[in-house]
Design a protein around this motif. Structure first.
Motif, PDB file in Angstrom:
ATOM      1  N   UNK A  73       0.854  -1.183   0.000  1.00 35.74           N
ATOM      2  CA  UNK A  73       0.000   0.000   0.000  1.00 35.74           C
ATOM      3  C   UNK A  73       0.891   1.236   0.000  1.00 35.74           C
ATOM      4  N   UNK A  74       0.847   1.994  -1.079  1.00 37.60           N
ATOM      5  CA  UNK A  74       1.745   3.137  -1.253  1.00 37.60           C
ATOM      6  C   UNK A  74       1.085   4.474  -0.965  1.00 37.60           C
ATOM      7  N   UNK A  75      -0.225   4.472  -0.754  1.00 42.89           N
ATOM      8  CA  UNK A  75      -0.940   5.732  -0.555  1.00 42.89           C
ATOM      9  C   UNK A  75      -1.933   5.549   0.588  1.00 42.89           C
ATOM     10  N   UNK A  76      -1.771   6.330   1.633  1.00 46.68           N
ATOM     11  CA  UNK A  76      -2.599   6.165   2.832  1.00 46.68           C
ATOM     12  C   UNK A  76      -4.061   6.499   2.602  1.00 46.68           C
ATOM     13  N   UNK A  77      -4.360   7.221   1.525  1.00 40.66           N
ATOM     14  CA  UNK A  77      -5.754   7.607   1.273  1.00 40.66           C
ATOM     15  C   UNK A  77      -6.407   6.772   0.177  1.00 40.66           C
ATOM     16  N   UNK A  78      -5.654   5.813  -0.392  1.00 43.08           N
ATOM     17  CA  UNK A  78      -6.200   4.954  -1.446  1.00 43.08           C
ATOM     18  C   UNK A  78      -5.897   3.500  -1.102  1.00 43.08           C
ATOM     19  N   UNK A  79      -6.879   2.737  -0.650  1.00 40.94           N
ATOM     20  CA  UNK A  79      -6.615   1.344  -0.300  1.00 40.94           C
ATOM     21  C   UNK A  79      -6.322   0.505  -1.538  1.00 40.94           C
ATOM     22  N   UNK A  80      -5.560  -0.559  -1.363  1.00 38.21           N
ATOM     23  CA  UNK A  80      -5.216  -1.471  -2.456  1.00 38.21           C
ATOM     24  C   UNK A  80      -6.476  -2.098  -3.021  1.00 38.21           C
ATOM     25  N   UNK A  81      -6.539  -2.166  -4.357  1.00 37.91           N
ATOM     26  CA  UNK A  81      -7.712  -2.762  -5.002  1.00 37.91           C
ATOM     27  C   UNK A  81      -7.273  -3.566  -6.217  1.00 37.91           C
ATOM     28  N   UNK A  82      -8.143  -4.468  -6.640  1.00 40.76           N
ATOM     29  CA  UNK A  82      -7.879  -5.332  -7.783  1.00 40.76           C
ATOM     30  C   UNK A  82      -9.221  -5.754  -8.367  1.00 40.76           C
ATOM     31  N   UNK A  83      -9.304  -5.784  -9.708  1.00 44.49           N
ATOM     32  CA  UNK A  83     -10.545  -6.169 -10.360  1.00 44.49           C
ATOM     33  C   UNK A  83     -10.630  -7.661 -10.666  1.00 44.49           C
ATOM     34  N   UNK A  84      -9.533  -8.241 -11.088  1.00 44.59           N
ATOM     35  CA  UNK A  84      -9.647  -9.581 -11.654  1.00 44.59           C
ATOM     36  C   UNK A  84      -8.308 -10.304 -11.573  1.00 44.59           C
TER      37      UNK A  84
END
Length: 761
Positions: free
Chosen positions: A746-757
């Motif tokens: 996680x590189x950004x404290x205001x953007x949680x890690x996400x993945x589509x597929x």
């Protein structure tokens, strides 16, 4: 020394090439067709009649490429074209966020040169087509003026992406040029040809720049002297430096193929006359230090021939978002027609009517119905003049080119003609292969039986239970109505709260809106309305959706315009949620609401559109019942962007999880040859290729660093600095394991890690 005696005649140097797929035309559609086929293992020859690739997107024309996102000025949420063209745009963003057209040239050239299966031949104009019988093309022949060489290219399959359709025309394919009558396809928007015109014209761009001292200008003798009388000269602003004058258009009353040089010269007259007016009329004293930096030498051509396939896209397909079983691409630009008289016209420079959402284009529009081995790509595909007004834009053309490239590989594999891909039932396989590459065909149900993720168990280290956004110290002034777009669940009561600042005692109008169709994101249905009394000053307000939704859907929590109210904002940005505003975007004829005249069969509706980063922040809103829309099983469903039904199709880790991971396990060991990960590249952000510029060089939602390990902790792949939407990891000899672990940083404290597929074979 070379010395030859006189002879009756000589031939130019002759080179004969035999390949599997020949593409004529190196605009974005031809480039995408060629690369897509090459990556499928097909040998390709790409012939381009210009010194660079890109067509209207190249440095020779300098038009910014756009498609379904329409400058972020319509209701087509998360609609940017996926697959290869998205890869190209993300590379361009990484290396060229300022939008330099020369850099974009190099990115396209690099993409093609890096494909071992492509033979690129530039500066070569095709002038001859040879056939075997009436319905099959055997070869095309072109001449390169730069090396005085004639090339003849033979192939079993061809693609005409030439813009004017030179191959299809010489091969005898059925075509149309100009506007149909309203009655032929029941198109209410079909133009009055006598008044409005039959064809869209050409545009010629120019750039100016500031210097540190006064610059004089003497116009050429051929420049017009009445630029002050041009209907749209009042639209000129020095701050644009000439770059955005697409309305310098001409030629719709002429033959836009055979009179193209005449049209260009007239546009030169206009451009140099406009600059004479700017520099020498006295109306623009602030232009004293400005000079002409560049004037286009070839115009951007909009329209000429359109060729007939087994399906012809028409107005109702666009407006109603009709879906067909052979959908392979998307469109979403407005139905956009221009008056034939262009810069001289009394009419508005363009007439744009938007549809409520993205539409799909059938595969049958991408091959010539009269020929056995000719695909169509770009603006010449099978469409009426009205539908062409939307399908002609470059990213839509590129997206179609990808479908053609993948169809070529399938055609050669199945030993069938382009038409037989449809008639013999191979379209579902084509759709599946396209979506594996991130094409993103909406509303097409696909089951990938070869995907080994389908038989695996997925486990995540954490999953976000979204209950709001952490407020910051910024405020959104409600000079425009603003909405928080959220995927609310069915039959659920949500109690919302937000801090507001009232400049005086007032009433805040809150409206819950949803889309009346599962095909689009246009908020055209009011679920309920509330009036909230506010005292002067900062205060926390509370409200609920008393009318529970019968079905899960994206819902717009609309805070209606009130210049006495400010809403608290948040720095949190999360996959699948955003804010939008009911505001104006004149660049795409968005004036907050669309109300077409009666009888043209176009919908009336409001526009709710996002702002570009760093603006467009979420509201500092919170609620009690968490949104359970980010489960890890979403990674199996095969889709890579949110849908109006309220499905995010994404897994998102929790805020607190600084090293989130997904574990993939099988009941017994599997041999894996390839693993693909699909990240959130913000499909809502319009990645114009040139001129516009962008606030960042990487999409902040994309996970840049991660590792892939097996069940024993052995490192299989390490990725640092990723900026792409799709990452493909290949093990040529395969790896055998019952467990894969993907660890993300996680590189950004205001953007949680996400993945589509996740996909694997």
């Amino acid at each position: 020394m070379i010395k030859e005696q006189a002879t009756a005649f000589r031939k130019t140097k002759q080179i004969v090439l035999t390949t599997e797929f020949a593409v004529v035309g190196g605009g974005l559609s031809g480039v995408c067709a060629a690369i897509t086929a090459a990556r499928s293992g097909i040998k390709v020859v790409l012939l381009q009649d210009r010194p660079v690739l890109g067509g209207n997107a190249s440095s020779e024309v300098r038009l910014w490429s756009l498609g379904a996102t329409s400058h972020m000025g319509n209701n087509n949420r998360w609609s940017r074209e996926g697959g290869l063209i998205n890869e190209i745009l993300l590379d361009n963003l990484k290396r060229n966020k300022e939008g330099n057209p020369l850099i974009f040239d190099t990115i396209l050239l690099e993409k093609v040169y890096n494909e071992e299966n492509i033979t690129l031949i530039l500066n070569t104009a095709v002038y001859q087509v040879d056939k075997t019988g009436d319905a099959k093309i055997a070869s095309v022949t072109g001449f390169c003026s730069q090396n005085s060489t004639t090339y003849t290219v033979s192939a079993p399959i061809f693609c005409d992406a030439s813009g004017d359709g030179i191959v299809a025309f010489m091969a005898g394919a059925s075509f149309r040029m100009g506007a149909e009558d309203k009655e032929e396809f029941d198109e209410g928007f079909a133009p009055n040809i006598n008044d409005y015109g039959n064809l869209l014209g050409h545009s010629l761009y120019f750039y100016t720049k500031n210097t540190d001292k006064p610059v004089a200008y003497t116009p050429p003798s051929f420049a017009i002297t009445n630029a002050n009388e041009l209907p749209r000269i009042k639209n000129y602003t020095l701050g644009d430096h000439g770059c955005q004058l697409w309305w310098v258009e001409y030629g719709g009353r002429l033959d836009t193929i055979h009179q193209s040089e005449d049209i260009k010269f007239q546009l030169w007259k206009v451009v140099y006359g406009i600059w004479d007016y700017i520099k020498n009329s006295g109306e623009f004293p602030e232009a004293a230090n400005q000079t002409l930096e560049w004037v286009g030498t070839i115009p951007g051509k909009r329209e000429s021939r359109r060729f007939e396939g087994d399906f012809m896209l028409s107005q109702k397909d666009v407006v109603a978002q009709r879906d067909y079983e052979d959908a392979v691409t998307i469109g979403g630009w407005a139905l956009d027609l221009h008056p034939a008289d262009g810069v001289y016209s009394k009419h508005s420079s363009c007439t744009q009517w938007h549809s409520k959402g993205v539409y799909t284009i059938p595969y049958r529009s991408y091959y010539a119905k009269d020929l056995d081995n000719l695909f169509l790509a770009g603006r010449i595909i099978s469409a009426t003049h009205v539908a062409f007004g939307s399908s002609r834009v470059m990213l839509t053309c590129a997206h179609g080119g990808q479908a053609v490239g993948k169809a070529v590989a399938l055609s050669l594999e199945k030993k069938c003609t382009p038409k037989e891909i449809y008639t013999k039932g191979y379209v579902a396989e084509l759709q599946l292969r396209l979506n594996r590459d991130g094409q993103g065909i909406p509303r097409v149900a696909m089951v990938d039986k070869d995907d080994k993720i389908q038989s695996a168990q997925l486990k995540a280290s954490s999953t976000l239970q979204l209950q709001g956004f952490r407020p910051n110290s910024e405020w959104q002034h409600l000079i425009f109505s603003t909405a928080q777009l959220l995927p609310l669940q069915a039959n659920t009561l949500y109690n919302f709260s937000i801090t507001v600042d009232a400049l005086e005692k007032t009433v805040l109008h809150v409206v819950f809106k949803i889309s009346g169709s599962t095909k689009h994101f246009t908020p055209d249905v009011i679920v309920e309305e509330q009036q909230i009394s506010l005292e002067k000053g900062q205060q926390r307000i509370h409200f609920s959706n008393l009318n529970k939704l019968p079905d899960a859907t994206y819902t717009y929590l609309c805070f209606m315009k009130n210049d006495k109210v400010l809403l608290q904002l948040s720095d949190d940005r999360i996959t699948g949620v955003m804010t939008v505003q009911n505001k104006i975007n004149k660049a795409v004829s968005n004036y907050g609401r669309q109300d077409p005249p009666a009888g043209i069969a176009i919908d009336s509706f409001e526009f709710w559109t996002p702002e570009r980063r760093p603006k467009g922040k979420n509201l500092g809103l919170s609620w009690d019942n968490p949104l359970n829309v980010y489960a890890v099983h979403n990674l199996k469903d095969g889709l890579t962007r949110p849908e109006p039904t309220g499905e995010t199709h994404a897994w998102v880790a929790s805020w607190e999880d600084e090293q989130p991971q997904v574990t993939i396990s099988w009941p017994s060991p599997e041999k894996i040859h390839e693993l693909r990960l699909f990240f959130d590249c913000d499909y809502d952000h319009a990645l114009e290729s040139v001129l516009m510029g962008h606030p960042e060089s990487e999409i902040p939602f994309v996970v840049s660093d991660y590792t892939i390990l097996d069940g024993n902790g052995n490192l299989l792949k390490k990725v640092v600095g990723n900026h792409q939407a799709m990452n493909a990891h290949v093990w040529e000899n395969g790896i055998t394991t019952d467990t894969l672990v993907i660890k993300f940083k996680q590189c950004n404290a205001t953007i949680p890690v996400s993945l589509f597929k996740i996909w694997a074979i």
